[in-house]
Design a protein around this motif. Structure first.
Motif, short mmCIF file in Angstrom:
data_model
loop_
_atom_site.label_atom_id
_atom_site.label_comp_id
_atom_site.label_asym_id
_atom_site.label_seq_id
_atom_site.Cartn_x
_atom_site.Cartn_y
_atom_site.Cartn_z
N THR A 1 -0.84 2.13 -37.61
CA THR A 1 -1.42 3.57 -38.14
C THR A 1 -0.89 4.65 -37.28
O THR A 1 -0.38 5.65 -37.48
CB THR A 1 -3.11 3.55 -37.88
OG1 THR A 1 -3.61 2.50 -38.68
CG2 THR A 1 -3.53 4.83 -38.48
N ASP A 2 -0.62 4.17 -35.96
CA ASP A 2 0.40 5.13 -34.90
C ASP A 2 1.59 5.64 -35.65
O ASP A 2 1.91 6.73 -35.63
CB ASP A 2 0.29 4.66 -33.50
CG ASP A 2 1.06 3.33 -33.37
OD1 ASP A 2 0.98 2.41 -34.30
OD2 ASP A 2 1.98 3.22 -32.20
N HIS B 1 -5.34 5.43 -30.29
CA HIS B 1 -6.39 4.92 -31.40
C HIS B 1 -7.39 5.94 -31.51
O HIS B 1 -8.05 6.44 -30.39
CB HIS B 1 -6.92 3.68 -31.27
CG HIS B 1 -7.49 2.93 -32.51
ND1 HIS B 1 -8.85 3.00 -32.83
CD2 HIS B 1 -7.12 2.11 -33.42
CE1 HIS B 1 -9.01 2.77 -33.77
NE2 HIS B 1 -8.12 1.53 -34.20
N MET C 1 -4.47 9.68 -36.14
CA MET C 1 -4.96 8.42 -36.70
C MET C 1 -6.29 8.28 -37.31
O MET C 1 -6.73 7.69 -37.93
CB MET C 1 -4.66 7.37 -35.32
CG MET C 1 -3.36 6.96 -35.08
SD MET C 1 -3.08 5.90 -33.58
CE MET C 1 -3.63 4.53 -34.23
#
Length: 310
Positions: free
Chosen positions: A38-39, A200, A260
């Motif tokens: 996701t990053d 995150h 994110m």
């Protein structure tokens, strides 16, 4: 060092070209890869928004880490925003040996990945791996990990089996990222120790204390890492305007946490998340677009700001 010297020469040569003729039409499509993290999905989303506003077409392929590195080395992609170091040192060594790829910039610092505790755990006095066993009953003797087979879980299990820090009678609970975070979220005033990392969105949603003392298991500086942008050497030489953009495209952990979170928690499209963030942080555009034009030679900063505002 050789790669950086080569990059410097390429960028200096590029700066001597006329501003209205920096990138040929063949540079119009910029090929990137995404390993499914996701990053990198978030940072690729930012890059895609900028490229489209400048008249380029981003082409993002989902490729596993090994396949993505081979694609970059073999000329099937142009740019990769996700060279995590030192975890990907072997891949990086192979690229450096090939002589086909250069590093444009370190795009993120402050990344990390190690054990952490929630607020209740920190309030119980746990700040270091060595503090855990004295509070075993409070923690229920459990360490919450991610999906079975993950290298981080293997490190925890090896630590338990070796009775490091007196944790030989503790239990590793394997589940998955979302299940682990759900456990932390419903823990309330009960101390919990779990795998945590940045960037995150957990870092925005949870009061996290990363534990010191795990250098042997996760590396120094709380499993510290940096992330680097790599590009094909030939692409940098042929497309200096786009290469300049990527050489200036740097992020920070709070920014990536927010992006994110929009993607994971709110279900936002990566480009939608990027547009929203850029609209709220226009100062980033000024730095990233310094000296960058559109593909047809117009001022880049104005084009991006107009696209984001539109």
């Amino acid at each position: 060092m050789k790669a950086l010297t080569t990059l410097t020469a390429l960028m200096l040569a590029a700066s001597a070209l006329p501003a209205l003729a920096e990138d040929a039409a063949a540079c119009g499509t910029v090929r990137l890869s995404d390993p499914g993290w996701t990053d990198i999905t978030a940072t690729n989303g930012v890059a895609a928004v900028l490229l489209e506003a400048l008249g380029y077409e981003p082409d993002i392929a989902t490729l596993s880490v090994p396949v993505g590195y081979e694609a970059l080395k073999n000329g099937q992609t142009d740019v990769f925003l996700g060279n995590w170091m030192p975890a990907q040192q072997t891949f990086r060594d192979d690229l450096d040996a090939s002589g086909t790829v250069v590093e444009l910039v370190q795009n993120l610092e402050g990344a990390k990945f190690t054990l952490a505790v929630n607020k209740a755990g920190a309030d119980a006095g746990v700040k270091d791996f060595g503090d855990l066993d004295a509070q075993k009953d409070a923690f229920g003797g459990k360490i919450y990990g991610i999906e079975p087979g993950a290298p981080a879980n293997q490190s925890i299990q090896a630590m338990i089996e070796a009775d490091e820090f007196g944790l030989g009678d503790w239990e590793l609970v394997e589940s998955g990222e979302q299940a682990m975070l759900a456990q932390v979220g419903r823990s309330g005033d009960t101390p919990v120790v779990f795998l945590a990392w940045a960037p995150h969105p957990m870092n925005e949603a949870i009061d996290i204390t990363y534990l010191s003392g795990g250098d042997a298991q996760f590396g120094p500086d709380y499993g510290g890492a940096t992330v680097h942008t790599l590009a094909r050497k030939e692409w940098v030489a042929a497309c200096p305007n786009a290469a300049r953009l990527f050489s200036q495209l740097v992020f920070d952990v709070p920014m990536e946490n927010v992006l994110m979170g929009k993607i994971l928690d709110d279900g936002a499209d990566p480009k939608e998340a990027a547009v929203e963030w850029l609209a709220e942080n226009p100062q980033a555009i000024d730095a990233w677009l310094d000296g960058v034009t559109t593909l047809d030679g117009q001022p880049g900063t104005e084009a991006v700001k107009a696209a984001v505002a539109g």
